[in-house]
Design a protein around this motif. Structure first.
Motif, PDB file in Angstrom:
ATOM      1  N   VAL A  31       0.875  -1.177   0.000  1.00 31.76           N
ATOM      2  CA  VAL A  31       0.000   0.000   0.000  1.00 31.76           C
ATOM      3  C   VAL A  31       0.911   1.226   0.000  1.00 31.76           C
ATOM      4  O   VAL A  31       1.813   1.329   0.846  1.00 31.76           O
ATOM      5  CB  VAL A  31      -0.918   0.005   1.243  1.00 31.76           C
ATOM      6  CG1 VAL A  31      -1.688   1.304   1.350  1.00 31.76           C
ATOM      7  CG2 VAL A  31      -1.873  -1.181   1.207  1.00 31.76           C
ATOM      8  N   PRO A  32       0.727   2.154  -0.948  1.00 34.48           N
ATOM      9  CA  PRO A  32       1.570   3.351  -0.965  1.00 34.48           C
ATOM     10  C   PRO A  32       1.525   4.050   0.402  1.00 34.48           C
ATOM     11  O   PRO A  32       0.460   4.145   1.021  1.00 34.48           O
ATOM     12  CB  PRO A  32       0.948   4.230  -2.046  1.00 34.48           C
ATOM     13  CG  PRO A  32       0.225   3.272  -2.937  1.00 34.48           C
ATOM     14  CD  PRO A  32      -0.281   2.190  -2.024  1.00 34.48           C
ATOM     15  N   PHE A  33       2.683   4.513   0.867  1.00 36.33           N
ATOM     16  CA  PHE A  33       2.732   5.194   2.151  1.00 36.33           C
ATOM     17  C   PHE A  33       3.803   6.272   2.137  1.00 36.33           C
ATOM     18  O   PHE A  33       4.724   6.247   1.324  1.00 36.33           O
ATOM     19  CB  PHE A  33       2.959   4.206   3.311  1.00 36.33           C
ATOM     20  CG  PHE A  33       4.328   3.590   3.340  1.00 36.33           C
ATOM     21  CD1 PHE A  33       5.327   4.133   4.126  1.00 36.33           C
ATOM     22  CD2 PHE A  33       4.626   2.469   2.583  1.00 36.33           C
ATOM     23  CE1 PHE A  33       6.595   3.569   4.162  1.00 36.33           C
ATOM     24  CE2 PHE A  33       5.885   1.889   2.610  1.00 36.33           C
ATOM     25  CZ  PHE A  33       6.875   2.449   3.402  1.00 36.33           C
ATOM     26  N   VAL A  34       3.652   7.216   3.043  1.00 35.65           N
ATOM     27  CA  VAL A  34       4.625   8.286   3.211  1.00 35.65           C
ATOM     28  C   VAL A  34       4.983   8.369   4.691  1.00 35.65           C
ATOM     29  O   VAL A  34       4.127   8.181   5.554  1.00 35.65           O
ATOM     30  CB  VAL A  34       4.104   9.643   2.672  1.00 35.65           C
ATOM     31  CG1 VAL A  34       2.881  10.131   3.422  1.00 35.65           C
ATOM     32  CG2 VAL A  34       5.178  10.702   2.676  1.00 35.65           C
ATOM     33  N   ILE A  35       6.256   8.593   4.970  1.00 40.47           N
ATOM     34  CA  ILE A  35       6.713   8.858   6.330  1.00 40.47           C
ATOM     35  C   ILE A  35       7.055  10.340   6.379  1.00 40.47           C
ATOM     36  O   ILE A  35       7.906  10.810   5.620  1.00 40.47           O
ATOM     37  CB  ILE A  35       7.921   7.987   6.713  1.00 40.47           C
ATOM     38  CG1 ILE A  35       7.528   6.504   6.661  1.00 40.47           C
ATOM     39  CG2 ILE A  35       8.431   8.382   8.100  1.00 40.47           C
ATOM     40  CD1 ILE A  35       8.676   5.547   6.874  1.00 40.47           C
ATOM     41  N   VAL A  36       6.355  11.051   7.244  1.00 43.25           N
ATOM     42  CA  VAL A  36       6.506  12.500   7.368  1.00 43.25           C
ATOM     43  C   VAL A  36       7.412  12.807   8.557  1.00 43.25           C
ATOM     44  O   VAL A  36       7.252  12.233   9.632  1.00 43.25           O
ATOM     45  CB  VAL A  36       5.123  13.163   7.584  1.00 43.25           C
ATOM     46  CG1 VAL A  36       5.271  14.661   7.804  1.00 43.25           C
ATOM     47  CG2 VAL A  36       4.198  12.869   6.422  1.00 43.25           C
ATOM     48  N   GLU A  37       8.360  13.696   8.341  1.00 42.75           N
ATOM     49  CA  GLU A  37       9.253  14.169   9.401  1.00 42.75           C
ATOM     50  C   GLU A  37       8.956  15.653   9.601  1.00 42.75           C
ATOM     51  O   GLU A  37       9.047  16.445   8.655  1.00 42.75           O
ATOM     52  CB  GLU A  37      10.717  14.023   8.984  1.00 42.75           C
ATOM     53  CG  GLU A  37      11.098  12.647   8.526  1.00 42.75           C
ATOM     54  CD  GLU A  37      11.814  11.843   9.592  1.00 42.75           C
ATOM     55  OE1 GLU A  37      12.318  12.443  10.554  1.00 42.75           O
ATOM     56  OE2 GLU A  37      11.852  10.618   9.436  1.00 42.75           O
ATOM     57  N   ASN A  38       8.568  16.008  10.846  1.00 40.26           N
ATOM     58  CA  ASN A  38       8.268  17.405  11.121  1.00 40.26           C
ATOM     59  C   ASN A  38       8.565  17.721  12.575  1.00 40.26           C
ATOM     60  O   ASN A  38       8.030  17.067  13.476  1.00 40.26           O
ATOM     61  CB  ASN A  38       6.807  17.716  10.798  1.00 40.26           C
ATOM     62  CG  ASN A  38       6.573  19.190  10.573  1.00 40.26           C
ATOM     63  OD1 ASN A  38       7.427  19.890  10.040  1.00 40.26           O
ATOM     64  ND2 ASN A  38       5.412  19.675  10.993  1.00 40.26           N
ATOM     65  N   ARG A  39       9.454  18.672  12.778  1.00 42.85           N
ATOM     66  CA  ARG A  39       9.838  19.125  14.113  1.00 42.85           C
ATOM     67  C   ARG A  39      10.231  17.966  15.026  1.00 42.85           C
ATOM     68  O   ARG A  39       9.811  17.886  16.167  1.00 42.85           O
ATOM     69  CB  ARG A  39       8.721  19.945  14.739  1.00 42.85           C
ATOM     70  CG  ARG A  39       8.421  21.216  13.985  1.00 42.85           C
ATOM     71  CD  ARG A  39       7.375  22.061  14.691  1.00 42.85           C
ATOM     72  NE  ARG A  39       6.988  23.147  13.834  1.00 42.85           N
ATOM     73  CZ  ARG A  39       5.798  23.228  13.216  1.00 42.85           C
ATOM     74  NH1 ARG A  39       4.904  22.290  13.385  1.00 42.85           N
ATOM     75  NH2 ARG A  39       5.526  24.263  12.447  1.00 42.85           N
ATOM     76  N   GLY A  40      11.002  17.040  14.490  1.00 47.50           N
ATOM     77  CA  GLY A  40      11.498  15.925  15.276  1.00 47.50           C
ATOM     78  C   GLY A  40      10.521  14.771  15.459  1.00 47.50           C
ATOM     79  O   GLY A  40      10.849  13.778  16.087  1.00 47.50           O
ATOM     80  N   ILE A  43       5.634  10.482  11.481  1.00 46.63           N
ATOM     81  CA  ILE A  43       4.360   9.775  11.364  1.00 46.63           C
ATOM     82  C   ILE A  43       4.293   9.111   9.985  1.00 46.63           C
ATOM     83  O   ILE A  43       4.938   9.550   9.040  1.00 46.63           O
ATOM     84  CB  ILE A  43       3.129  10.694  11.562  1.00 46.63           C
ATOM     85  CG1 ILE A  43       3.081  11.800  10.495  1.00 46.63           C
ATOM     86  CG2 ILE A  43       3.099  11.279  12.960  1.00 46.63           C
ATOM     87  CD1 ILE A  43       1.760  12.528  10.429  1.00 46.63           C
ATOM     88  N   SER A  44       3.505   8.056   9.907  1.00 50.52           N
ATOM     89  CA  SER A  44       3.323   7.332   8.648  1.00 50.52           C
ATOM     90  C   SER A  44       1.880   7.473   8.202  1.00 50.52           C
ATOM     91  O   SER A  44       0.956   7.366   9.017  1.00 50.52           O
ATOM     92  CB  SER A  44       3.673   5.856   8.853  1.00 50.52           C
ATOM     93  OG  SER A  44       3.481   5.136   7.659  1.00 50.52           O
ATOM     94  N   LEU A  45       1.693   7.724   6.919  1.00 46.71           N
ATOM     95  CA  LEU A  45       0.355   7.820   6.322  1.00 46.71           C
ATOM     96  C   LEU A  45       0.249   6.780   5.215  1.00 46.71           C
ATOM     97  O   LEU A  45       1.140   6.684   4.374  1.00 46.71           O
ATOM     98  CB  LEU A  45       0.133   9.210   5.721  1.00 46.71           C
ATOM     99  CG  LEU A  45       0.356  10.420   6.624  1.00 46.71           C
ATOM    100  CD1 LEU A  45       0.326  11.703   5.796  1.00 46.71           C
ATOM    101  CD2 LEU A  45      -0.676  10.458   7.735  1.00 46.71           C
TER     102      LEU A  45
END
Length: 162
Positions: A31-40, A43-45
């Motif tokens: 399943v396509p997913f993105v791992i977001v990095e923000n201010r340390g 999260i994975s979507l």
């Protein structure tokens, strides 16, 4: 631009994709997913949909939005490449983006579904076009190795997947 960080993002998503791929049935796709990095924070979507094409379209739309709001993201989807002999090969296709990049880094890793196995080295498609410099390849590669090692399953199984 932080070449090591971009390598880490790629290494981590490579290990995460392989861990998922290792657990899939022969008829299933990642399943396509993105791992977001923000201010340390990380999260994975996931982008589930009725078809792979719809899932990828949803993911691509979200990536455009994320670039305005987060520090970095890494993306993975299942795909195919055509080999020189005309045959098709399963791949995990990646995009990596961090603030300051001119465009997302694109790469893919060939794999075999059953038994699961990674094939060859990751193929980078647009290293310099994304804003990365050949002068900093060592930092990028060190980051790539660190990203793989930072993933719990990557640390445990990486070598056995080849």
């Amino acid at each position: 631009m932080n070449h090591e960080l971009i390598g880490q993002l790629l290494g981590f998503i490579m290990a995460h994709s392989a861990a998922i791929g290792d657990s899939l049935e022969s008829n299933e796709l990642l399943v396509p997913f993105v791992i977001v990095e923000n201010r340390g924070e990380r999260i994975s979507l996931e982008f589930e949909a009725d078809t792979q094409e719809l899932a990828v379209a949803k993911a691509e739309k979200k990536l455009t939005e994320l670039s305005n709001d987060v520090d970095a993201w890494s993306y993975s989807q299942d795909g195919l490449v055509t080999l020189q002999d005309g045959s098709k090969q399963d791949v995990f296709f990646y995009k990596i983006w961090s603030k300051g990049m001119s465009e997302p880094l694109q790469a893919y890793q060939m794999y075999q579904k059953h038994p699961f196995k990674l094939i060859g080295n990751v193929q980078i498609l647009n290293y310099t076009e994304s804003g990365l410099s050949a002068d900093h390849q060592e930092a990028f590669i060190a980051g790539l190795d660190n990203g793989i090692s930072a993933h719990p399953t990557g640390t445990e199984k990486w070598e056995s997947w080849f």
